[in-house]
Scaffold this active site. Structure first.
Site, PDB file in Angstrom:
ATOM      1  N   ALA A  69       2.111  -2.270   8.670  1.00 33.07           N
ATOM      2  CA  ALA A  69       1.988  -2.935   9.972  1.00 33.07           C
ATOM      3  C   ALA A  69       0.853  -2.302  10.767  1.00 33.07           C
ATOM      4  O   ALA A  69       0.406  -1.192  10.477  1.00 33.07           O
ATOM      5  CB  ALA A  69       3.303  -2.826  10.733  1.00 33.07           C
ATOM      6  N   GLU A 120       6.753  -4.484   1.452  1.00 31.97           N
ATOM      7  CA  GLU A 120       7.787  -5.491   1.752  1.00 31.97           C
ATOM      8  C   GLU A 120       7.284  -6.901   1.420  1.00 31.97           C
ATOM      9  O   GLU A 120       8.060  -7.769   0.995  1.00 31.97           O
ATOM     10  CB  GLU A 120       8.212  -5.373   3.210  1.00 31.97           C
ATOM     11  CG  GLU A 120       9.064  -4.124   3.457  1.00 31.97           C
ATOM     12  CD  GLU A 120       9.290  -3.816   4.925  1.00 31.97           C
ATOM     13  OE1 GLU A 120      10.458  -3.834   5.357  1.00 31.97           O
ATOM     14  OE2 GLU A 120       8.310  -3.545   5.642  1.00 31.97           O
TER      15      GLU A 120
END
Length: 715
Positions: A69, A120
């Site tokens: 992120a 992910e």
């Protein structure tokens, strides 16, 4: 072209296989910022509506896959309440779910780092093919959080509870062999073959050789474990994580709790648990501090990168003095690829320096971090010598002789005569660089390089600018520190520079506590519980009582208004009784060898007898908060004064120096971020409460100003 965005594109290849490619424009790496998530959502919609797409391969146009992120967005996001953070996590998961639910085989081609949200994304595919050069992992706990894009739900269903707990709670990066063994990836191939191997795997699914729907279904269902087996797995994992993480780092345990709570649920319900748990840890002080720490680290690296652009070329280095420090500097330089000449005046000293380097290299070989051939090659890059005749084409010389200004000046002046225009640096912890430069004809070519002991382990190097040190010299020393794998922080010259100037008020606070009747062992225990690797008495023993006493004298001379004291400090008592700490086996504690031959501290009752005459009044037990305040206020206020005096360029550099240099508790973020966590107004009031103890406890003007305006050191 099926879809073209700023970060994601989708193109149809042969045989109905679509390539979804991450390539964030204007950035050197791919990361999941808000815009990239939106792009992925639109790309997924485009894929969903295209009947020609029979399978998907997910690739990256950059050298990394996706590094995670965008952490620069976290500060603003984590300032929101838990409900809003959970909503953001759930919306991101809805995007990943939509991609996962596409009823075609999907294979991730992991060509480089796939970390956090990047991994992910890979888990949302049915299969993962990994380059032999790539690394994967969940580093979120190092930011005080845990995976929030489905990692705690999909990982245990794909790789089992034990492996998922280890990967998520430890926050490590893993190489292909372990990733394959633990079930995180399905294949490891040569780097150049990753994309083709992923496409081939999609084709096998389309040919009916592999049931990709069954693979996807595993991730949608509850964990396929009997309740008793499940309970035992999580209990064992929890105990291990609690022992390793401790109470100061809640994220690893919260991740395990989230996985356990969601184990019996289907995917969507389980993801709700993850999002709520993610929001809970995102609001902890640890997450605030550790995200701030990451951003400060990035800021320091950016500053250093800009500074180093003005560096001279560094091909060869030299170190003067072949003791433990000289040997450590030589080892680190050679290990990272810069050949180095190690000079001393005696063969015995050179043997000591070479033995130090050999010992460190042998340890790397024994741990499998290096083979014998590499060890031999590294050792050959260290050239021991008794003569300046070997100082040809030397670009940087680091002086690491005894901590005596006259000796250092003599050695530096002699070296300046022998090397033509090389940059000179002194590895000193206390002596003024400006003063040492008085012996040189070209002081502009001279600065400080304060390495911390042990050199191979401590990441910080203070690069010290004297009054006449040139920008080019500073740049060259920064560059050399970087080449050695260190994190340099540039500071201006003053007694103690930055780290020791800030550390010794902390030791002064300890001395005053003992004077006022505190038990040094209680102080050690309280400060260790606060988060320090060791308490102040133990730290003084490790540093060396004699070293500490000498440095304290330098500080007292430089800052007499607050660092001189009118009582005998406990360190001085230890010194007078020839109790120098670990170096001679006795200080505040006695030291005995443990089974591994390392020094183990043992309580020595005689310490109390020696200290007793200095104690004013009765010995007493202090409240833990009182001890923390009396220890931390002097350190924090001195850090502020270093900013006021322009000793250090920014709050980020000040905090990172204390993290890198003396092990300030990372989950508290550094002295200035620690003040912010309390609030500048509240911290100024705390200073006022303890101001009767002396000037070390008085609030600096910068703190008063920020408190009055309601400002923090970090916006």
């Amino acid at each position: 072209m099926i879809y073209q965005g700023n970060a994601v594109s989708v193109q149809l290849l042969d045989d109905g296989i679509a390539e979804l490619k991450f390539d964030l424009q204007g950035e050197s790496v791919n990361k999941f910022d808000r815009a990239t998530l939106e792009d992925l959502s639109k790309a997924t919609e485009a894929l969903k509506g295209n009947d020609q797409v029979k399978g998907i391969v997910v690739t990256s146009a950059k050298n990394v896959f996706i590094v995670g992120a965008d952490i620069t967005e976290f500060t603003e996001m984590f300032a929101q309440d838990e409900a809003e953070i959970a909503k953001w996590s759930r919306q991101a998961n809805d995007i990943f779910n939509a991609f996962e639910d596409l009823d075609v085989p999907k294979v991730a081609a992991i060509n480089g780092f796939a970390l956090g949200g990047g991994l992910e994304m890979c888990l949302a595919c049915e299969f993962r093919v990994m380059s032999e050069q790539a690394q994967v992992g969940f580093p979120e706990v190092k930011l005080g959080i845990y995976p929030g894009f489905g990692g705690t739900v999909r990982a245990p269903r794909l790789m089992g509870v034990d492996n998922a707990i280890e990967w998520i709670s430890a926050g490590g990066q893993h190489k292909p062999e372990k990733a394959f063994k633990d079930g995180m990836v399905d294949a490891v191939v040569k780097h150049d073959d990753v994309r083709d191997a992923a496409i081939d795997l999609v084709k096998q699914c389309l040919a009916g050789k592999i049931d990709f729907r069954a693979k996807r279904q595993e991730k949608l269902e509850p964990l396929p474990m009997p309740p008793m087996e499940q309970m035992m797995a999580f209990q064992t994992g929890s105990a291990m994580v609690q022992q390793q993480a401790g109470k100061n780092y809640p994220a690893p345990m919260e991740a395990v709790k989230s996985m356990q709570k969601a184990a019996g649920m289907k995917r969507d319900e389980a993801l709700d648990v993850e999002s709520k748990g993610f929001a809970k840890v995102a609001k902890t002080p640890q997450a605030t501090a550790m995200v701030g720490l990451f951003l400060a680290d990035q800021q320091v690296k950016k500053v250093n990168g800009k500074t180093a652009k003005a560096s001279r070329e560094i091909k060869n280095a030299a170190v003067l003095g072949a003791g433990i420090m000289g040997g450590g500097i030589a080892f680190q330089s050679a290990l990272k690829g810069t050949p180095i000449v190690m000079k001393d005046i005696a063969d015995k000293a050179l043997d000591l320096g070479m033995n130090e380097a050999s010992k460190l290299l042998a340890k790397r070989v024994s741990k499998g971090k290096m083979d014998a051939a590499k060890m031999g090659k590294t050792l050959s890059m260290i050239r021991p010598t008794l003569s300046y005749g070997d100082f040809t084409n030397i670009d940087v010389v680091v002086e690491a002789v005894v901590e005596n200004p006259k000796i250092k000046q003599s050695v530096l002046a002699e070296t300046e005569e022998k090397v033509d225009g090389a940059v000179l640096a002194s590895n000193t912890s206390t002596i003024s660089i400006t003063r040492l430069a008085e012996a040189l004809k070209k002081p502009e070519n001279f600065g400080g390089m304060h390495f911390f002991n042990p050199v191979h382990m401590m990441p910080l190097v203070e690069v010290i600018r004297g009054e006449k040190t040139s920008d080019e010299t500073v740049a060259t020393l920064v560059k050399y520190a970087q080449k050695m794998g260190k994190n340099p922080v540039v500071v201006n010259d003053c007694p103690g520079f930055l780290v020791n100037r800030v550390l010794f008020p902390y030791f002064a606070g300890f001395g005053m506590l003992v004077r006022d009747g505190a038990d040094f062992q209680q102080v050690d225990k309280v400060m260790q519980k606060f988060g320090w690797p060791m308490g102040p008495a133990y730290l003084l023993d490790v540093v060396g009582i004699d070293t500490g006493v000498h440095a304290a004298e330098v500080m007292a001379e430089g800052f007499p208004d607050r660092m001189q004291h009118d009582f005998k400090d406990p360190s001085e008592i230890m010194f007078e009784n020839e109790r120098y700490g670990q170096k001679n086996g006795i200080g505040f504690y006695k030291y005995e060898e443990d089974k591994k031959g390392k020094p183990k501290k043992v309580v020595d009752e005689k310490t109390y007898e020696l200290i007793k005459p200095m104690v004013t009044g009765e010995s007493k037990e202090f409240d833990a908060d009182d001890i923390i305040a009396r220890m931390m206020i002097p350190m924090c206020t001195e850090t502020i004064r270093c900013l006021e005096d322009n000793i250090v360029g920014s709050a980020a550099e000040a905090d990172m120096a204390m993290i890198y240099g003396i092990g300030f508790p990372p989950f508290r973020g550094g002295p200035l971020r620690y003040i912010d966590s309390i609030g500048t107004k509240a911290f100024a009031e705390l200073c006022d409460k303890y101001a009767h103890l002396g000037k070390l406890y008085e609030a600096p003007q910068m703190l008063k100003d920020k408190a009055a305006k309601g400002e923090a050191f970090f916006a």
